[in-house]
Write a protein that holds these residues in place. Structure first.
Motif, mmCIF file in Angstrom:
data_model
loop_
_atom_site.group_PDB
_atom_site.id
_atom_site.type_symbol
_atom_site.label_atom_id
_atom_site.label_comp_id
_atom_site.label_asym_id
_atom_site.label_seq_id
_atom_site.Cartn_x
_atom_site.Cartn_y
_atom_site.Cartn_z
ATOM 1 N N ASP A 146 0.812 -1.225 0.000
ATOM 2 C CA ASP A 146 0.000 0.000 0.000
ATOM 3 C C ASP A 146 0.846 1.275 0.000
ATOM 4 O O ASP A 146 0.578 2.213 -0.734
ATOM 5 C CB ASP A 146 -0.906 -0.010 1.243
ATOM 6 C CG ASP A 146 -1.673 1.297 1.405
ATOM 7 O OD1 ASP A 146 -2.263 1.746 0.401
ATOM 8 O OD2 ASP A 146 -1.679 1.861 2.507
ATOM 9 N N GLY A 147 1.895 1.302 0.804
ATOM 10 C CA GLY A 147 2.618 2.565 1.053
ATOM 11 C C GLY A 147 3.867 2.739 0.211
ATOM 12 O O GLY A 147 4.112 1.992 -0.735
ATOM 13 N N LEU A 148 4.653 3.767 0.555
ATOM 14 C CA LEU A 148 5.866 4.087 -0.196
ATOM 15 C C LEU A 148 6.916 2.993 0.008
ATOM 16 O O LEU A 148 7.115 2.511 1.104
ATOM 17 C CB LEU A 148 6.436 5.421 0.288
ATOM 18 C CG LEU A 148 5.529 6.635 0.089
ATOM 19 C CD1 LEU A 148 6.184 7.879 0.676
ATOM 20 C CD2 LEU A 148 5.226 6.841 -1.383
ATOM 21 N N ALA A 149 7.583 2.601 -1.074
ATOM 22 C CA ALA A 149 8.584 1.531 -0.983
ATOM 23 C C ALA A 149 9.732 1.792 -1.961
ATOM 24 O O ALA A 149 10.237 0.865 -2.589
ATOM 25 C CB ALA A 149 7.934 0.177 -1.237
ATOM 26 N N LEU A 150 10.118 3.069 -2.097
ATOM 27 C CA LEU A 150 11.229 3.451 -2.979
ATOM 28 C C LEU A 150 11.029 2.921 -4.396
ATOM 29 O O LEU A 150 11.989 2.554 -5.069
ATOM 30 C CB LEU A 150 12.572 2.929 -2.423
ATOM 31 C CG LEU A 150 12.978 3.438 -1.046
ATOM 32 C CD1 LEU A 150 14.170 2.670 -0.503
ATOM 33 C CD2 LEU A 150 13.288 4.934 -1.099
ATOM 34 N N GLY A 151 9.787 2.851 -4.856
ATOM 35 C CA GLY A 151 9.503 2.394 -6.216
ATOM 36 C C GLY A 151 9.641 0.893 -6.392
ATOM 37 O O GLY A 151 9.545 0.382 -7.500
ATOM 38 N N LYS A 152 9.850 0.168 -5.271
ATOM 39 C CA LYS A 152 10.103 -1.277 -5.404
ATOM 40 C C LYS A 152 8.963 -2.124 -4.851
ATOM 41 O O LYS A 152 9.084 -3.344 -4.780
ATOM 42 C CB LYS A 152 11.405 -1.639 -4.675
ATOM 43 C CG LYS A 152 12.620 -0.909 -5.224
ATOM 44 C CD LYS A 152 13.896 -1.414 -4.572
ATOM 45 C CE LYS A 152 15.117 -0.682 -5.080
ATOM 46 N NZ LYS A 152 15.535 0.429 -4.227
ATOM 47 N N ALA A 217 15.769 -4.257 -13.410
ATOM 48 C CA ALA A 217 17.230 -4.361 -13.266
ATOM 49 C C ALA A 217 17.761 -5.521 -14.114
ATOM 50 O O ALA A 217 16.979 -6.346 -14.613
ATOM 51 C CB ALA A 217 17.570 -4.600 -11.795
ATOM 52 N N TYR A 218 19.044 -5.554 -14.300
ATOM 53 C CA TYR A 218 19.802 -6.649 -14.948
ATOM 54 C C TYR A 218 19.605 -6.691 -16.468
ATOM 55 O O TYR A 218 18.572 -6.265 -16.997
ATOM 56 C CB TYR A 218 19.473 -8.036 -14.372
ATOM 57 C CG TYR A 218 19.570 -8.126 -12.875
ATOM 58 C CD1 TYR A 218 20.375 -7.254 -12.146
ATOM 59 C CD2 TYR A 218 18.829 -9.080 -12.184
ATOM 60 C CE1 TYR A 218 20.449 -7.343 -10.769
ATOM 61 C CE2 TYR A 218 18.892 -9.169 -10.803
ATOM 62 C CZ TYR A 218 19.703 -8.293 -10.098
ATOM 63 O OH TYR A 218 19.755 -8.367 -8.745
ATOM 64 N N ASP A 219 20.575 -7.302 -17.137
ATOM 65 C CA ASP A 219 20.519 -7.471 -18.587
ATOM 66 C C ASP A 219 19.293 -8.293 -18.969
ATOM 67 O O ASP A 219 18.904 -9.220 -18.256
ATOM 68 C CB ASP A 219 21.772 -8.203 -19.085
ATOM 69 C CG ASP A 219 23.005 -7.321 -18.973
ATOM 70 O OD1 ASP A 219 22.839 -6.098 -18.763
ATOM 71 O OD2 ASP A 219 24.112 -7.854 -19.091
ATOM 72 N N GLY A 220 18.709 -7.957 -20.119
ATOM 73 C CA GLY A 220 17.561 -8.713 -20.623
ATOM 74 C C GLY A 220 16.318 -8.514 -19.770
ATOM 75 O O GLY A 220 15.399 -9.330 -19.812
ATOM 76 N N GLY A 223 15.722 -8.696 -14.030
ATOM 77 C CA GLY A 223 15.748 -8.408 -12.595
ATOM 78 C C GLY A 223 14.453 -7.826 -12.072
ATOM 79 O O GLY A 223 13.494 -7.653 -12.819
ATOM 80 N N PRO A 224 14.431 -7.547 -10.760
ATOM 81 C CA PRO A 224 13.240 -6.934 -10.148
ATOM 82 C C PRO A 224 13.075 -5.474 -10.581
ATOM 83 O O PRO A 224 14.004 -4.864 -11.110
ATOM 84 C CB PRO A 224 13.546 -7.018 -8.653
ATOM 85 C CG PRO A 224 15.030 -7.109 -8.547
ATOM 86 C CD PRO A 224 15.513 -7.791 -9.803
ATOM 87 N N ASN A 225 11.875 -4.933 -10.364
ATOM 88 C CA ASN A 225 11.619 -3.533 -10.689
ATOM 89 C C ASN A 225 12.445 -2.605 -9.814
ATOM 90 O O ASN A 225 12.604 -2.832 -8.617
ATOM 91 C CB ASN A 225 10.136 -3.223 -10.465
ATOM 92 C CG ASN A 225 9.367 -3.292 -11.757
ATOM 93 O OD1 ASN A 225 9.869 -2.937 -12.816
ATOM 94 N ND2 ASN A 225 8.136 -3.758 -11.671
#
Ligand code: AMP
Ligand code: GLY
Length: 315
Positions: A146-152, A217-220, A223-225
């Motif tokens: 729900d809340g702020l999570a540094l965009g993650k 993140a990561y090539d291709g 990775g995670p957002n």
């Protein structure tokens, strides 16, 4: 004018450089700032979320304007505090910042006012969320704190096991802290994403040029957002026709909805959009300039930035 900018990233540096282009600007202060920013502004080591400390700094510097850039201080009510201390401040009130600070608030707002977005349900119980996902049985499915999570705070689960572990890490292990006390479970949408930053005084809305950030993140893209790793402007997927639909179906209705809820939004409202086969839909709102979008959008602004800020504050 002397201006105090709150924040410490590439976004804040871009904001400061835009402000400096105005003939009306004399001196710029930044807190806490960073090494690069110190070439363009006088930096003071006060944390962006330290409301008391920031108000004390403002009293010492007496700026003509305080520009609050990041999400956390906005969500904590920095603009309200500055105004209460007699300063002119740019940014939404704590109440209006909920449009980013609570995904439950923003999703319910969109549902109530018929603003196109992914279908969703909200949960405060991990077992109920898991039972819902199991009965729905459609994957991938999107799970958001729900809340702020540094965009993650967004996890895209490919199957039930991934969904269950996402729910448990957000709601039980609290990997995003208190942000994860409630979650939104929503339909997975596909299509190109567009970021549109807009200026609004709570009644009218004026979009800036479009942009696109790159999140995984990561090539291709394996990775995670992330909150965003790179960005371009304009966004090649944002045609004039789509822009008009966004204005009619999303931008104006959102501004009107916030006013109708008693939380008129003044500042920069960021529309995170996905162009689906059923038209543009809102993926998220941010209550501030996006990072890194600002770094490519603001240098393209032709109007005096300070004139726009004045127009917004004075409605
Ligand atoms: P948000 O923080 O809500 O912008 O989500 C971060 C990223 O997750 C978005 O930019 C999308 O790439 C992805 N995402 C969020 N919601 C959805 C959705 N409903 N369907 C597909 N991807 C999504
Ligand atoms: N780049 C998206 C954000 O500022 O959260």
């Amino acid at each position: 004018m002397n201006i105090l900018v709150i924040g410490s990233g590439g976004r804040e540096h871009a904001i400061i450089r835009s402000l400096k282009k105005s003939a009306r600007v004399d001196k710029i202060y930044c807190a806490p700032g960073n090494g690069g920013i110190s070439m363009d502004a006088e930096c003071y080591p006060v944390s962006a979320t330290d409301i008391e400390g920031m108000c004390a700094l403002a009293k010492k510097l007496s700026p003509d304007l305080v520009f609050v850039a990041p999400d956390d201080p906005l969500a904590l009510g920095m603009v309200d505090a500055m105004e209460a201390n007699g300063f002119r401040a740019f940014g939404p009130s704590k109440s209006a910042a909920r449009i980013e600070a609570s995904k439950v608030f923003s999703k319910n707002l969109m549902k109530k006012y018929d603003i196109p977005t992914a279908e969703y349900e909200t949960f405060t119980s991990a077992s109920e969320a898991a039972a819902y996902i199991e009965s729905k049985n459609e994957f991938p499915i999107v799970i958001k704190a729900d809340g702020l999570a540094l965009g993650k705070g967004v996890i895209i689960a490919q199957d039930l096991d991934e969904a269950k572990s996402a729910i448990s890490s957000i709601m039980e292990d609290k990997i995003f802290g208190q942000s994860g006390s409630s979650i939104v479970v929503e339909q997975f949408l596909t299509g190109p994403e567009v970021s549109v930053l807009s200026f609004t005084d709570g009644k009218t809305v004026c979009p800036m040029v479009s942009s696109m950030d790159h999140k995984p993140a990561y090539d291709g893209n394996k990775g995670p957002n992330t909150g965003g790793m790179g960005t371009i402007s304009p966004n090649p997927h944002y045609s004039d026709e789509i822009a008009q639909r966004c204005m009619d179906e999303i931008f104006l209705p959102t501004i009107k909805a916030m006013a109708a809820e008693g939380a008129p939004f003044k500042g920069c409202l960021y529309f995170g959009l996905m162009i689906t086969k059923d038209g543009p839909k809102v993926i998220e709102y941010n209550c501030r300039f996006g990072d890194p979008e600002t770094q490519v959008v603001l240098p393209r602004l032709k109007t005096d930035f300070v004139d726009i800020i004045d127009a917004i504050i004075d409605e």
